[in-house]
Design a protein around this motif. Structure first.
Motif, PDB file in Angstrom:
ATOM      1  N   ALA A  86       0.853  -1.204   0.000  1.00  0.00           N
ATOM      2  CA  ALA A  86       0.000   0.000   0.000  1.00  0.00           C
ATOM      3  C   ALA A  86       0.884   1.248   0.000  1.00  0.00           C
ATOM      4  O   ALA A  86       1.885   1.311   0.729  1.00  0.00           O
ATOM      5  N   GLY A  87       0.524   2.219  -0.816  1.00  0.00           N
ATOM      6  CA  GLY A  87       1.318   3.443  -0.879  1.00  0.00           C
ATOM      7  C   GLY A  87       0.476   4.597  -1.385  1.00  0.00           C
ATOM      8  O   GLY A  87      -0.563   4.386  -2.032  1.00  0.00           O
ATOM      9  N   VAL A  88       0.902   5.816  -1.068  1.00  0.00           N
ATOM     10  CA  VAL A  88       0.169   7.010  -1.487  1.00  0.00           C
ATOM     11  C   VAL A  88       1.134   8.083  -1.988  1.00  0.00           C
ATOM     12  O   VAL A  88       2.297   8.112  -1.598  1.00  0.00           O
ATOM     13  N   GLY A  89       0.612   8.955  -2.846  1.00  0.00           N
ATOM     14  CA  GLY A  89       1.371  10.115  -3.310  1.00  0.00           C
ATOM     15  C   GLY A  89       0.391  11.237  -3.573  1.00  0.00           C
ATOM     16  O   GLY A  89      -0.700  10.995  -4.102  1.00  0.00           O
ATOM     17  N   GLY A 102       0.018  21.750  -0.931  1.00  0.00           N
ATOM     18  CA  GLY A 102      -0.075  20.300  -1.068  1.00  0.00           C
ATOM     19  C   GLY A 102      -0.938  19.894  -2.242  1.00  0.00           C
ATOM     20  O   GLY A 102      -1.496  20.737  -2.943  1.00  0.00           O
ATOM     21  N   GLY A 103      -1.030  18.613  -2.450  1.00  0.00           N
ATOM     22  CA  GLY A 103      -1.841  18.109  -3.544  1.00  0.00           C
ATOM     23  C   GLY A 103      -3.267  17.920  -3.080  1.00  0.00           C
ATOM     24  O   GLY A 103      -4.023  18.873  -2.947  1.00  0.00           O
ATOM     25  N   MET A 104      -3.622  16.683  -2.769  1.00  0.00           N
ATOM     26  CA  MET A 104      -5.002  16.387  -2.386  1.00  0.00           C
ATOM     27  C   MET A 104      -5.264  16.679  -0.913  1.00  0.00           C
ATOM     28  O   MET A 104      -6.379  16.562  -0.451  1.00  0.00           O
ATOM     29  N   ASN A 105      -4.222  16.985  -0.143  1.00  0.00           N
ATOM     30  CA  ASN A 105      -4.385  17.177   1.294  1.00  0.00           C
ATOM     31  C   ASN A 105      -3.688  18.450   1.745  1.00  0.00           C
ATOM     32  O   ASN A 105      -2.732  18.885   1.134  1.00  0.00           O
ATOM     33  N   PRO A 106      -4.137  19.025   2.860  1.00  0.00           N
ATOM     34  CA  PRO A 106      -3.377  20.121   3.439  1.00  0.00           C
ATOM     35  C   PRO A 106      -1.969  19.642   3.773  1.00  0.00           C
ATOM     36  O   PRO A 106      -1.765  18.466   3.981  1.00  0.00           O
ATOM     37  N   ILE A 107      -1.027  20.587   3.826  1.00  0.00           N
ATOM     38  CA  ILE A 107       0.387  20.235   3.894  1.00  0.00           C
ATOM     39  C   ILE A 107       0.733  19.245   4.997  1.00  0.00           C
ATOM     40  O   ILE A 107       1.430  18.270   4.773  1.00  0.00           O
ATOM     41  N   ASP A 109      -1.085  17.026   6.621  1.00  0.00           N
ATOM     42  CA  ASP A 109      -1.619  15.705   6.344  1.00  0.00           C
ATOM     43  C   ASP A 109      -0.855  15.027   5.223  1.00  0.00           C
ATOM     44  O   ASP A 109      -0.592  13.845   5.277  1.00  0.00           O
ATOM     45  N   ARG A 110      -0.512  15.834   4.208  1.00  0.00           N
ATOM     46  CA  ARG A 110       0.184  15.261   3.056  1.00  0.00           C
ATOM     47  C   ARG A 110       1.481  14.582   3.518  1.00  0.00           C
ATOM     48  O   ARG A 110       1.760  13.446   3.153  1.00  0.00           O
ATOM     49  N   TRP A 111       2.253  15.286   4.353  1.00  0.00           N
ATOM     50  CA  TRP A 111       3.499  14.700   4.850  1.00  0.00           C
ATOM     51  C   TRP A 111       3.214  13.562   5.818  1.00  0.00           C
ATOM     52  O   TRP A 111       3.849  12.507   5.762  1.00  0.00           O
ATOM     53  N   SER A 112       2.264  13.769   6.733  1.00  0.00           N
ATOM     54  CA  SER A 112       2.097  12.736   7.750  1.00  0.00           C
ATOM     55  C   SER A 112       1.435  11.485   7.173  1.00  0.00           C
ATOM     56  O   SER A 112       1.803  10.376   7.529  1.00  0.00           O
TER      57      SER A 112
END
Ligand SMILES: NC(=O)c1ccc[n+]([C@@H]2O[C@H](COP(=O)([O-])OP(=O)(O)OC[C@H]3O[C@@H](n4cnc5c(N)ncnc54)[C@H](O)[C@@H]3O)[C@@H](O)[C@H]2O)c1
Length: 274
Positions: A86-89, A102-107, A109-112
């Motif tokens: 499982a992986g996300v980007g 960020g992309g689909m998430n606030p900054i 959340d995107r990192w975490s």
């Protein structure tokens, strides 16, 4: 080569893309597969297709991973192979690596989320299952990282950083537990036609993806899954599904500064569309 010596396997992110293709390949080899995914319906569909067992979970929750391992071992049997796939980007957004959009998430959340799913889920799985494998005298771990974990993903600094961490963590597993009979592989694909890069499952697409950029040597999930299983069974640690990645790695380690310059040039060509 078939995976016949492996009786039971768990594949995370098995509901779509590369994970789904891995489930199909393992089932075709006669392996009993637990298809684990955050999307319960997708896991059910794949499990039904291959005669496996579906499990809905969020891999970033350590308790859920521990239950997945314990329940599989008690209800199905010893886990011979655990694939943390499982992986996300999410993408950096307009202003690059320091973007606060960020992309689909606030900054944050995107990192975490990238950190938890791309790295910590692999740590949680390893610490849940490796002690049991050692007790039995052996087992296989396959962690799916990315060529971005060896090179870089232009436009997604969180993806690049967490995939490097995945490669580093998997190296540590191979070094620490190889002598105890644990076979460890890390998978570093370049582009594969899946939803992760904006394509539909099994679309057969060979170009396109995010921003319609041309993609270097894109492969299909089924081809990639066959290479992963064949090479893992041969005992390979580093699985490079795309041959050009070996060449890029050599160029990077031969002259790191020149390589960064080349990537800047490539980034400019992507933003100008040439
Ligand atoms: N597609 C590519 O070009 C490419 C290249 C290199 C590496 N990879 C890696 O391959 C792996 C599989 O990606 P893919 O391309 O098949 O993408 P995908 O989006 O088709 O599949 C990823 C699967 O993981 C599941 N997932 C996501 N978050 C989860 C969570 N928190 N808990 C449980 N399941 C979760 C999704 O529901 C999905 O089924 C990822 O680790 C990805 O980073 C993909």
């Amino acid at each position: 080569m078939t995976a016949i010596a492996i009786k039971n396997a768990v594949v995370t992110g098995g509901g779509h893309g590369i994970g789904r293709a891995l489930c199909r390949r393992l089932a075709a080899d006669g392996v009993g597969v637990v298809v684990a995914d955050i999307e319960g319906d997708a896991a059910e569909t794949v499990a039904e297709e291959i005669g496996g067992i579906a499990r809905q979970l969020d891999v970033s929750d350590e308790k859920a991973i521990i239950s997945l391992v314990d329940d599989t071992e008690s209800d199905v049997g010893p886990i011979d192979l655990f694939v943390s796939n499982a992986g996300v980007g999410f993408g950096d957004g307009e202003s690059g690596a320091i973007s606060t959009e960020g992309g689909m998430n606030p900054i944050d959340d995107r990192w975490s989320i990238s950190w938890k799913v791309n790295v910590m889920a692999q740590v949680y799985a390893a610490r849940a299952v490796i002690p049991k494998m050692i007790e039995r005298g052996g087992g296989h771990i396959i962690n799916v990282a990315s060529a971005a974990g060896l090179l870089s993903q232009i436009g997604d600094s969180a993806y690049s950083a967490t995939k490097h961490a995945s490669v580093g963590f998997t190296e540590a597993l191979a070094i620490d537990y190889g002598d105890a009979g644990i076979k460890v592989s890390v998978v570093c694909p370049q582009a594969v036609a899946t939803r992760l890069i904006g394509m539909e499952d099994d679309s057969g697409a060979t170009e396109g993806g995010f921003n319609g950029n041309a993609i270097d040597g894109i492969m299909q999930a089924g081809e990639v899954a066959d290479i992963i299983i064949d090479q893992a069974l041969e005992g390979r640690f580093m699985i490079l599904t795309h041959p050009q990645v070996t060449n890029y790695m050599q160029r990077k380690s031969g002259d790191y500064d020149r390589w960064v310059g080349g990537m800047r040039k490539f980034r400019r060509s992507l933003s100008s569309g040439n």
